[in-house]
Design a protein around this motif. Structure first.
Motif, PDB file in Angstrom:
ATOM      1  N   ASN A   1       0.840  -1.205   0.000  1.00  0.00           N
ATOM      2  CA  ASN A   1       0.000   0.000   0.000  1.00  0.00           C
ATOM      3  C   ASN A   1       0.877   1.258   0.000  1.00  0.00           C
ATOM      4  O   ASN A   1       1.574   1.551   0.973  1.00  0.00           O
ATOM      5  CB  ASN A   1      -0.901  -0.018   1.236  1.00  0.00           C
ATOM      6  N   THR A   2       0.813   2.005  -1.107  1.00  0.00           N
ATOM      7  CA  THR A   2       1.676   3.192  -1.227  1.00  0.00           C
ATOM      8  C   THR A   2       1.261   4.310  -0.282  1.00  0.00           C
ATOM      9  O   THR A   2       2.096   5.149   0.091  1.00  0.00           O
ATOM     10  CB  THR A   2       1.659   3.711  -2.670  1.00  0.00           C
ATOM     11  N   ASN A   3      -0.002   4.320   0.121  1.00  0.00           N
ATOM     12  CA  ASN A   3      -0.443   5.344   1.082  1.00  0.00           C
ATOM     13  C   ASN A   3       0.269   5.189   2.416  1.00  0.00           C
ATOM     14  O   ASN A   3       0.621   6.173   3.070  1.00  0.00           O
ATOM     15  CB  ASN A   3      -1.961   5.271   1.291  1.00  0.00           C
ATOM     16  N   ILE A   4       0.488   3.930   2.817  1.00  0.00           N
ATOM     17  CA  ILE A   4       1.221   3.676   4.063  1.00  0.00           C
ATOM     18  C   ILE A   4       2.618   4.266   3.964  1.00  0.00           C
ATOM     19  O   ILE A   4       3.088   4.968   4.866  1.00  0.00           O
ATOM     20  CB  ILE A   4       1.298   2.159   4.354  1.00  0.00           C
ATOM     21  N   SER A   5       3.297   3.997   2.872  1.00  0.00           N
ATOM     22  CA  SER A   5       4.674   4.485   2.689  1.00  0.00           C
ATOM     23  C   SER A   5       4.725   6.007   2.706  1.00  0.00           C
ATOM     24  O   SER A   5       5.634   6.602   3.309  1.00  0.00           O
ATOM     25  CB  SER A   5       5.247   3.958   1.371  1.00  0.00           C
ATOM     26  N   GLU A   6       3.771   6.631   2.040  1.00  0.00           N
ATOM     27  CA  GLU A   6       3.751   8.101   2.006  1.00  0.00           C
ATOM     28  C   GLU A   6       3.544   8.689   3.403  1.00  0.00           C
ATOM     29  O   GLU A   6       4.187   9.682   3.771  1.00  0.00           O
ATOM     30  CB  GLU A   6       2.642   8.580   1.060  1.00  0.00           C
ATOM     31  N   GLU A   7       2.680   8.068   4.170  1.00  0.00           N
ATOM     32  CA  GLU A   7       2.424   8.574   5.520  1.00  0.00           C
ATOM     33  C   GLU A   7       3.612   8.299   6.457  1.00  0.00           C
ATOM     34  O   GLU A   7       3.958   9.138   7.287  1.00  0.00           O
ATOM     35  CB  GLU A   7       1.140   7.942   6.073  1.00  0.00           C
ATOM     36  N   ILE A   8       4.244   7.139   6.303  1.00  0.00           N
ATOM     37  CA  ILE A   8       5.455   6.845   7.079  1.00  0.00           C
ATOM     38  C   ILE A   8       6.544   7.860   6.755  1.00  0.00           C
ATOM     39  O   ILE A   8       7.260   8.347   7.641  1.00  0.00           O
ATOM     40  CB  ILE A   8       5.954   5.410   6.796  1.00  0.00           C
ATOM     41  N   ASP A   9       6.659   8.216   5.483  1.00  0.00           N
ATOM     42  CA  ASP A   9       7.641   9.237   5.073  1.00  0.00           C
ATOM     43  C   ASP A   9       7.357  10.575   5.764  1.00  0.00           C
ATOM     44  O   ASP A   9       8.289  11.277   6.169  1.00  0.00           O
ATOM     45  CB  ASP A   9       7.604   9.431   3.557  1.00  0.00           C
ATOM     46  N   LEU A  10       6.088  10.907   5.874  1.00  0.00           N
ATOM     47  CA  LEU A  10       5.716  12.171   6.518  1.00  0.00           C
ATOM     48  C   LEU A  10       6.181  12.203   7.972  1.00  0.00           C
ATOM     49  O   LEU A  10       6.771  13.197   8.428  1.00  0.00           O
ATOM     50  CB  LEU A  10       4.193  12.368   6.442  1.00  0.00           C
ATOM     51  N   TYR A  11       5.950  11.112   8.689  1.00  0.00           N
ATOM     52  CA  TYR A  11       6.380  11.023  10.088  1.00  0.00           C
ATOM     53  C   TYR A  11       7.907  11.063  10.195  1.00  0.00           C
ATOM     54  O   TYR A  11       8.474  11.766  11.039  1.00  0.00           O
ATOM     55  CB  TYR A  11       5.847   9.736  10.723  1.00  0.00           C
ATOM     56  N   ASN A  12       8.548  10.318   9.342  1.00  0.00           N
ATOM     57  CA  ASN A  12      10.015  10.264   9.410  1.00  0.00           C
ATOM     58  C   ASN A  12      10.661  11.592   9.034  1.00  0.00           C
ATOM     59  O   ASN A  12      11.678  11.988   9.623  1.00  0.00           O
ATOM     60  CB  ASN A  12      10.544   9.153   8.502  1.00  0.00           C
ATOM     61  N   GLU A  13      10.100  12.270   8.055  1.00  0.00           N
ATOM     62  CA  GLU A  13      10.657  13.562   7.663  1.00  0.00           C
ATOM     63  C   GLU A  13      10.538  14.576   8.799  1.00  0.00           C
ATOM     64  O   GLU A  13      11.449  15.373   9.027  1.00  0.00           O
ATOM     65  CB  GLU A  13       9.960  14.092   6.410  1.00  0.00           C
ATOM     66  N   PHE A  14       9.416  14.532   9.501  1.00  0.00           N
ATOM     67  CA  PHE A  14       9.257  15.440  10.630  1.00  0.00           C
ATOM     68  C   PHE A  14      10.285  15.136  11.716  1.00  0.00           C
ATOM     69  O   PHE A  14      10.953  16.047  12.238  1.00  0.00           O
ATOM     70  CB  PHE A  14       7.845  15.337  11.232  1.00  0.00           C
ATOM     71  N   ALA A  15      10.428  13.855  12.054  1.00  0.00           N
ATOM     72  CA  ALA A  15      11.377  13.459  13.098  1.00  0.00           C
ATOM     73  C   ALA A  15      12.816  13.796  12.704  1.00  0.00           C
ATOM     74  O   ALA A  15      13.593  14.315  13.516  1.00  0.00           O
ATOM     75  CB  ALA A  15      11.245  11.971  13.386  1.00  0.00           C
ATOM     76  N   LYS A  16      13.156  13.501  11.456  1.00  0.00           N
ATOM     77  CA  LYS A  16      14.509  13.787  10.987  1.00  0.00           C
ATOM     78  C   LYS A  16      14.812  15.282  11.016  1.00  0.00           C
ATOM     79  O   LYS A  16      15.881  15.711  11.475  1.00  0.00           O
ATOM     80  CB  LYS A  16      14.690  13.250   9.567  1.00  0.00           C
ATOM     81  N   ASP A  17      13.871  16.087  10.542  1.00  0.00           N
ATOM     82  CA  ASP A  17      14.063  17.529  10.529  1.00  0.00           C
ATOM     83  C   ASP A  17      14.199  18.078  11.953  1.00  0.00           C
ATOM     84  O   ASP A  17      15.054  18.932  12.214  1.00  0.00           O
ATOM     85  CB  ASP A  17      12.894  18.204   9.813  1.00  0.00           C
ATOM     86  N   TYR A  18      13.355  17.577  12.848  1.00  0.00           N
ATOM     87  CA  TYR A  18      13.429  18.034  14.241  1.00  0.00           C
ATOM     88  C   TYR A  18      14.799  17.692  14.846  1.00  0.00           C
ATOM     89  O   TYR A  18      15.426  18.520  15.512  1.00  0.00           O
ATOM     90  CB  TYR A  18      12.317  17.391  15.071  1.00  0.00           C
ATOM     91  N   CYS A  19      15.262  16.478  14.593  1.00  0.00           N
ATOM     92  CA  CYS A  19      16.558  16.051  15.136  1.00  0.00           C
ATOM     93  C   CYS A  19      17.702  16.868  14.529  1.00  0.00           C
ATOM     94  O   CYS A  19      18.624  17.278  15.247  1.00  0.00           O
ATOM     95  CB  CYS A  19      16.768  14.561  14.874  1.00  0.00           C
ATOM     96  N   ASN A  20      17.657  17.094  13.241  1.00  0.00           N
ATOM     97  CA  ASN A  20      18.718  17.869  12.607  1.00  0.00           C
ATOM     98  C   ASN A  20      18.786  19.292  13.157  1.00  0.00           C
ATOM     99  O   ASN A  20      19.871  19.822  13.402  1.00  0.00           O
ATOM    100  CB  ASN A  20      18.511  17.900  11.090  1.00  0.00           C
ATOM    101  N   ARG A  21      17.621  19.895  13.338  1.00  0.00           N
ATOM    102  CA  ARG A  21      17.584  21.270  13.856  1.00  0.00           C
ATOM    103  C   ARG A  21      18.093  21.356  15.294  1.00  0.00           C
ATOM    104  O   ARG A  21      18.625  22.385  15.707  1.00  0.00           O
ATOM    105  CB  ARG A  21      16.161  21.831  13.776  1.00  0.00           C
ATOM    106  N   ASN A  22      17.945  20.256  16.027  1.00  0.00           N
ATOM    107  CA  ASN A  22      18.354  20.250  17.435  1.00  0.00           C
ATOM    108  C   ASN A  22      19.635  19.451  17.685  1.00  0.00           C
ATOM    109  O   ASN A  22      19.971  19.162  18.829  1.00  0.00           O
ATOM    110  CB  ASN A  22      17.215  19.700  18.297  1.00  0.00           C
ATOM    111  N   GLU A  23      20.329  19.117  16.602  1.00  0.00           N
ATOM    112  CA  GLU A  23      21.617  18.409  16.669  1.00  0.00           C
ATOM    113  C   GLU A  23      21.507  17.111  17.471  1.00  0.00           C
ATOM    114  O   GLU A  23      22.308  16.821  18.360  1.00  0.00           O
ATOM    115  CB  GLU A  23      22.693  19.326  17.272  1.00  0.00           C
TER     116      GLU A  23
END
Length: 251
Positions: free
Chosen positions: A181-203
């Motif tokens: 299901n590609t919708n699952i992958s797209e939504e997982i990407d959304l969560y991961n992108e948020f987490a990754k961006d938050y971590c990068n901004r906060n080192e």
């Protein structure tokens, strides 16, 4: 009469000799104190050979507790065993896992609060969010609660954010249960992108393992017997990426 003079002279001579001896004693005591040689002790550069005792904490959900694999097969246990092989004999690692199948960020926050986690852990891993997606929770909930969990995790390592590793969410679309299901992958990407961006901004260290789970159709051995969760082999591949980061932080 001569005898008297001789006697007086003898007394004067004795008196003079006594004064000289007294002067010599005083002079030696005050001005010529004996010098004591103090031995020089050379301290080796590295004298700390005492084995260390490390405390590990893993926070998460079914991916951390290891749903459908043996207890020693889940990635926190595999990581602990791998770390042991890289330290001198006598070093110990204690592991605490706060995770359960089906937990959302809200569930994890509640569980952490009830545990009264001490701030003396050496390394913390965090993997959370898939159940927010699966249970159709509003994404804004993750945006609010993920940073709160990260803050709590940092407190657990004595406020040293360098000793926290945030792990990306696996993609269960690449399992028989997910059925591609590609919708699952797209939504997982959304969560991961948020987490990754938050971590990068906060080192904060962010580790991507999602691509490993996206090989589930190519290599079915990466999927557990329940046709949904990662297998022991998949967790081994997680640890292959986790281990160098963990060693860097602990050593």
């Amino acid at each position: 009469m001569k005898k008297v003079f001789y006697f007086i002279g003898f007394l004067l001579l004795l008196l003079n000799l006594s004064c000289e001896n007294i002067n010599e004693t005083v002079t030696q005591t005050e001005d010529e104190l004996p010098i004591i040689d103090t031995p020089i002790i050379e301290i080796p550069e590295d004298t700390n050979n005492t084995p260390e005792n490390f405390k590990l904490l893993s926070l998460g959900d079914s991916y951390t507790i290891g749903q459908s694999v043996c207890e020693t097969c889940r990635f926190p246990e595999q990581l602990k065993d791998s770390l042991l092989q890289n330290f001198e004999e006598g070093t110990t690692f204690s592991l605490q896992v706060i995770a359960r199948t089906g937990w959302t960020t809200t569930n994890l926050i509640d569980a952490i609060a009830s545990e009264n986690i001490p701030p003396d852990f050496d390394l913390v891993t965090l993997l959370i969010g898939v159940n927010n997606q699966y249970q159709r929770k509003d994404f804004s909930l993750y945006e609010t609660e993920f940073p709160a969990i990260v803050s709590t995790a940092i407190k657990a390592v004595n406020n040293d954010k360098n000793n926290l590793i945030v792990i990306s969410i696996p993609d269960y679309a690449f399992t028989p249960f997910g059925g591609g299901n590609t919708n699952i992958s797209e939504e997982i990407d959304l969560y991961n992108e948020f987490a990754k961006d938050y971590c990068n901004r906060n080192e904060i260290t962010f580790l991507n393992i999602t691509d490993i789970t996206r090989e589930g159709f190519i290599n079915p051995n990466l999927v557990a017997s329940d046709n949904l969760h990662p297998s022991a082999l998949a967790y081994t591949k997680f640890v292959e990426r986790l281990l160098p980061l963990s060693l860097e932080k602990l050593k």
